[in-house]
Design a protein around this motif. Sequence first.
Motif, PDB file in Angstrom:
ATOM      1  N   ILE A  42       0.962  -1.106  -0.013  1.00 41.96           N
ATOM      2  CA  ILE A  42       0.020   0.016  -0.137  1.00 41.96           C
ATOM      3  C   ILE A  42       0.952   1.302  -0.127  1.00 41.96           C
ATOM      4  N   GLU A  43       1.773   1.291   1.032  1.00 38.29           N
ATOM      5  CA  GLU A  43       2.940   2.214   0.994  1.00 38.29           C
ATOM      6  C   GLU A  43       3.382   2.554  -0.573  1.00 38.29           C
ATOM      7  N   GLU A  44       4.045   1.530  -1.186  1.00 37.10           N
ATOM      8  CA  GLU A  44       4.475   1.855  -2.470  1.00 37.10           C
ATOM      9  C   GLU A  44       3.575   2.478  -3.478  1.00 37.10           C
ATOM     10  N   LEU A  47       3.023   6.172  -2.537  1.00 39.13           N
ATOM     11  CA  LEU A  47       4.247   7.033  -2.966  1.00 39.13           C
ATOM     12  C   LEU A  47       4.450   7.339  -4.429  1.00 39.13           C
ATOM     13  N   SER A  48       4.025   6.071  -4.949  1.00 44.29           N
ATOM     14  CA  SER A  48       4.062   6.145  -6.528  1.00 44.29           C
ATOM     15  C   SER A  48       2.954   7.259  -7.089  1.00 44.29           C
ATOM     16  N   LYS A  49       1.907   7.163  -6.651  1.00 47.89           N
ATOM     17  CA  LYS A  49       0.762   8.046  -6.842  1.00 47.89           C
ATOM     18  C   LYS A  49       1.148   9.578  -6.555  1.00 47.89           C
ATOM     19  N   ALA A  50       1.732   9.701  -5.264  1.00 47.22           N
ATOM     20  CA  ALA A  50       2.035  10.941  -4.969  1.00 47.22           C
ATOM     21  C   ALA A  50       3.121  11.530  -5.755  1.00 47.22           C
ATOM     22  N   GLN A  51       4.290  10.681  -6.087  1.00 46.75           N
ATOM     23  CA  GLN A  51       5.000  11.121  -7.140  1.00 46.75           C
ATOM     24  C   GLN A  51       4.610  11.641  -8.364  1.00 46.75           C
ATOM     25  N   GLU A  52       3.648  10.818  -8.949  1.00 45.42           N
ATOM     26  CA  GLU A  52       3.114  10.914 -10.122  1.00 45.42           C
ATOM     27  C   GLU A  52       2.270  12.570 -10.294  1.00 45.42           C
ATOM     28  N   GLY A  66      -8.221  10.313  -7.130  1.00 40.63           N
ATOM     29  CA  GLY A  66      -8.442   9.604  -6.003  1.00 40.63           C
ATOM     30  C   GLY A  66      -7.841  10.261  -4.675  1.00 40.63           C
ATOM     31  N   VAL A  67      -7.468  11.242  -4.569  1.00 43.37           N
ATOM     32  CA  VAL A  67      -7.021  11.961  -3.220  1.00 43.37           C
ATOM     33  C   VAL A  67      -8.174  12.894  -2.628  1.00 43.37           C
ATOM     34  N   ARG A  68      -8.456  11.979  -1.559  1.00 44.11           N
ATOM     35  CA  ARG A  68      -9.673  12.853  -1.028  1.00 44.11           C
ATOM     36  C   ARG A  68      -9.518  14.070  -0.420  1.00 44.11           C
ATOM     37  N   GLN A  69     -10.203  15.013  -0.197  1.00 41.52           N
ATOM     38  CA  GLN A  69     -10.353  16.245   0.121  1.00 41.52           C
ATOM     39  C   GLN A  69     -10.634  16.176   1.570  1.00 41.52           C
ATOM     40  N   LEU A  70      -9.504  16.607   2.507  1.00 37.43           N
ATOM     41  CA  LEU A  70      -9.906  16.620   3.930  1.00 37.43           C
ATOM     42  C   LEU A  70     -11.247  17.723   4.593  1.00 37.43           C
ATOM     43  N   ASP A 190      -3.735  10.364   4.870  1.00 35.49           N
ATOM     44  CA  ASP A 190      -5.324   9.862   5.129  1.00 35.49           C
ATOM     45  C   ASP A 190      -5.608   8.575   4.275  1.00 35.49           C
ATOM     46  N   ARG A 191      -4.975   8.763   2.925  1.00 38.40           N
ATOM     47  CA  ARG A 191      -5.067   7.749   1.783  1.00 38.40           C
ATOM     48  C   ARG A 191      -4.557   6.362   2.374  1.00 38.40           C
TER      49      ARG A 191
END
Length: 437
Positions: A42-44, A47-52, A66-70, A190-191
Amino acid sequence: MSLAVINQNVKRTEILNQMVAAMHDQNAEGYSESIRLLAQDIEEEVLSKAQELANVSDREVLSQRGVRQLTSKEKKYYEALAKAWKATDPKQALTNIETVMPETIVDSVFDDLREKHELLNAIDFTNTKGMIKFLLNTNERAKAVWGNLTAVITKELSSGFKEVNMELLKLSAFIPVSQAMLDLGPEWLDRYVREVLYEAIANGLEDSIINNLVTDSGTIGMIADLKQGTANGNVITYKAKTATAIKDLQPATIGKEIAKLAVDENGKARVVQGVLFIVNPVDYFTTIFPATTVMGGDGTYRRDVMPFPMTIIQSAAVAQGKAIMGLGKRYFMGVGMGTKDGRIEFDDSCQFIEDNRVYKIKLYANGMPKDNNAFLVFDITDLKPLVIKVSVVSDEEVPAPASLNAPVTPIDTANPADANTNDGGQANDSGEEENAG
């Protein structure tokens, strides 16, 4: 779907299967290892999505990816959590946090569970919030009675409720957190946390909902015969229901079985709706698919064709050669936060990797069929493929069509009575000759 995504899905499936096997074998070390691999996977992914999306600042675009607004409370919670996790003494720092996990985070996890798991979406899946005792209505309807409120009526009405102890099934989600995760910010944290919670609840839950027979090892399964149980102290072990062999899915066969669902365990009639037909994925393609697929007149195939409306669900938890049919909303499943209102605690007992700090959060859950007649078990090993029946009628049985060259009898609109004579054609001919004379 890209090859990378396919490979990641395969890897996740292998990890989850390893986790279920460890749970069945009561292998604590194997379960811990599978949790470590799951969290790492899950962490990988995060991190991959965050870098993208590192250079994307548009909140709407991030939400679509897919990044939920808090909410403000959620953001405050994750900021406090990250600060505590970075502290020299995280155990003390977590104890001093006044902010607890907002209910909206758990609600979001529940939304993911319903969206991604068809079975969980079909049953009565409830967020019990912080409740440890839950009052469940087992009667679908309570009949109003005219007259005096007698003790008999009071007993009948109150018998439709029973108390469910949500502590019987405790889900402890272990969350290994690396420094890289903490540096991403609240939205990505959060994700990560929600995904770990999601997998902790979802994995193995279908297996328990369908198969479990012992009260202290999970929810009570759909296959359990609630009228045949052996008590050992506070623990009850139920027998599995006997599977009824069915060889086809014709209306007469299915109608006979659905009729058993049309009455509750007390013999009271009820409306049958929301019927589920749950099968193993292998059986679906080798047995159910051939038995429920027909070709239409336009040459296209129609699948999952049943004589009565029902939802066919594939679940690896169902044993091959078996099928479960029942009323989805007659299965209750409740999950809620622990008594500490969603506090994440420092955990010294399970250190997966030296560089990671490990935390846990406790969830409480329980579930069971609301009555013993809500679900049926079938043996489908001899189920036959669907065959379209065509009736052949001989020429003698079919009336000959009227000839296109047959004389048409004219109708005298001025004298309709003539058109109703036994020999209409002659009558009109006679009449025309008289007028001509």
